[in-house]
Design a protein around this motif. Structure first.
Motif, PDB file in Angstrom:
ATOM      1  N   ALA A   1      23.841  14.389   8.359  1.00 37.49           N
ATOM      2  CA  ALA A   1      23.709  13.671   7.095  1.00 37.49           C
ATOM      3  C   ALA A   1      24.293  12.269   7.192  1.00 37.49           C
ATOM      4  N   ALA A   2      25.445  12.142   7.877  1.00 34.68           N
ATOM      5  CA  ALA A   2      26.078  10.827   8.028  1.00 34.68           C
ATOM      6  C   ALA A   2      25.164   9.869   8.773  1.00 34.68           C
ATOM      7  N   GLY A   3      24.546  10.356   9.855  1.00 37.76           N
ATOM      8  CA  GLY A   3      23.645   9.505  10.616  1.00 37.76           C
ATOM      9  C   GLY A   3      22.462   9.035   9.783  1.00 37.76           C
ATOM     10  N   VAL A   4      21.873   9.946   9.022  1.00 38.27           N
ATOM     11  CA  VAL A   4      20.719   9.592   8.185  1.00 38.27           C
ATOM     12  C   VAL A   4      21.123   8.592   7.102  1.00 38.27           C
ATOM     13  N   VAL A   5      22.248   8.853   6.434  1.00 41.87           N
ATOM     14  CA  VAL A   5      22.676   7.988   5.330  1.00 41.87           C
ATOM     15  C   VAL A   5      23.017   6.585   5.827  1.00 41.87           C
ATOM     16  N   VAL A   6      23.777   6.478   6.915  1.00 35.74           N
ATOM     17  CA  VAL A   6      24.146   5.156   7.426  1.00 35.74           C
ATOM     18  C   VAL A   6      22.897   4.379   7.860  1.00 35.74           C
ATOM     19  N   GLY A   7      21.962   5.056   8.522  1.00 39.19           N
ATOM     20  CA  GLY A   7      20.728   4.387   8.908  1.00 39.19           C
ATOM     21  C   GLY A   7      19.957   3.870   7.706  1.00 39.19           C
ATOM     22  N   LEU A   8      19.903   4.656   6.643  1.00 36.93           N
ATOM     23  CA  LEU A   8      19.219   4.230   5.420  1.00 36.93           C
ATOM     24  C   LEU A   8      19.953   3.080   4.738  1.00 36.93           C
ATOM     25  N   LEU A   9      21.274   3.061   4.852  1.00 36.87           N
ATOM     26  CA  LEU A   9      22.038   1.957   4.270  1.00 36.87           C
ATOM     27  C   LEU A   9      21.694   0.635   4.944  1.00 36.87           C
ATOM     28  N   VAL A  10      21.484   0.669   6.264  1.00 36.42           N
ATOM     29  CA  VAL A  10      21.081  -0.545   6.975  1.00 36.42           C
ATOM     30  C   VAL A  10      19.750  -1.056   6.435  1.00 36.42           C
TER      31      VAL A  10
END
Length: 353
Positions: free
Chosen positions: A202-211
């Motif tokens: 989830a952290a990987g997906v969320v951080v990528g979407l934040l970019v």
């Protein structure tokens, strides 16, 4: 009351920072921790989380660019003229400094919100060193070095290299992004421990979407012909420096997306730490520990400016543009980090006082 584009960008930057700060605290998202776990402790979950974040950032950002919603060419990463040696050297300095300070600038902001007073020193020293390199005593040397080594590159992105094979711009972008994204996803999910870590996924997906969200906010919502804002996304070296300067000279400066994001990261981490009972004050174990941490922060500030970004600013945001310069800077960051973790230049653990 209807907000204008600048106010909307600031609010969105704050929200993006709040989410990043919370996710960063809960997941431990950090390139240096990822590399340390992978190279030194045999735990590859964090590095897979970082790889997944990069995959999502590239896929989403290139989708936005392909749909014409964001012109990534207006960012600092896709300039036709840049210095490969300075980008690589800056990456080396940043990577090694990150090990000395036990984390990058964004990680320092997250840990500061948790009550880590060591991170306060890191943030302040990084900001001062970065400002000195951007506009202060070190700036003339940096500019001279860039001017002496810069070159104009017609093919400054991976898609532009593929276009030389006769492919269209759209197909080149799609093919380049698809190959890299697929490789990163396969790398991430090939690890059994990562597949059993929903929090890291989830952290990987969320951080990528934040970019990608940062690109959308500044490149689309902020696209006002009368009052445009710089097209940018998550990055922390210059924004941390700008935040310190704004704190001291706010009457002569204006808020921007980066400053709002920095404030949001700290606030998001602080709120999450308090709500989850993770907040507690901690400091240095010895004067030597403080000197090493401050020295690392100075290297990160200087190197981050030279490299046009940090482990987030280049490692995720820059890489999401598929810019050739970002690949060079990230290679330097990875090499500098590896040198600090293994080999003759390895940063030795400090003895407990």
């Amino acid at each position: 009351m209807v907000m204008d584009s600048t106010q909307l960008v600031l609010l969105a930057g704050l929200v993006i920072g709040l989410v990043y700060g919370s996710v960063g605290l809960l997941s431990g998202f950090c390139l240096m921790s990822s590399m340390r776990g992978w190279l030194g402790q045999g735990d590859g979950r964090l590095v897979r989380s970082y790889a997944l974040a990069l995959a999502v950032a590239i896929a989403a950002s290139q989708f936005l660019a392909g749909e014409g919603m964001v012109d990534l060419g207006k960012s600092i990463y896709l300039q036709p003229t840049f210095s490969m040696p300075v980008l690589f050297l800056g990456g080396l300095l940043f990577g090694y400094g990150m090990v000395l300070s036990n984390g990058c600038g964004s990680r320092a902001l997250v840990l500061l919100g948790r009550g880590n007073l060591r991170s306060f020193v890191v943030v302040i020293v990084l900001a001062i060193a970065a400002q000195m390199t951007l506009k202060g005593l070190i700036a003339p040397a940096r500019i001279a070095l860039v001017q002496a080594t810069q070159a104009t590159v017609s093919m400054n992105t991976l898609p532009s290299l593929l276009a030389t094979l006769g492919l269209t711009e759209a197909l080149s972008r799609m093919l380049a992004a698809a190959v890299i994204v697929l490789a990163l996803i396969l790398f991430a999910f090939a690890h059994a421990g990562f597949r059993r870590s929903p929090g890291q996924i989830a952290a990987g997906v969320v951080v990528g979407l934040l970019v990608a969200g940062g690109w959308y906010v500044t490149g689309y919502l902020g696209a006002d012909d009368f009052n445009p804002v710089p097209v940018t996304s998550l990055t922390f070296i210059a924004p941390i420096a700008d935040s310190l300067q704004y704190a001291m000279l706010s009457t002569g400066l204006t808020l921007n997306f980066g400053i709002a994001t920095v404030g949001g990261v700290f606030a998001g981490s602080l709120a999450t730490a308090v709500l989850t009972g993770r907040f507690h004050l901690e400091g240095y174990s010895s004067p030597r520990h403080m000197l090493r941490s401050a020295g690392g922060a100075a290297l990160m500030g200087i190197g981050g400016v030279m490299a046009f970004g940090c482990s987030i600013g280049q490692g995720l945001t820059g890489m999401s543009t598929l810019a050739a310069g970002s690949f060079i800077a990230v290679a330097g960051i990875l090499l500098g980090t590896t040198a600090g973790l293994r080999g003759a230049l390895r940063v030795q653990p400090l003895a407990v006082a």
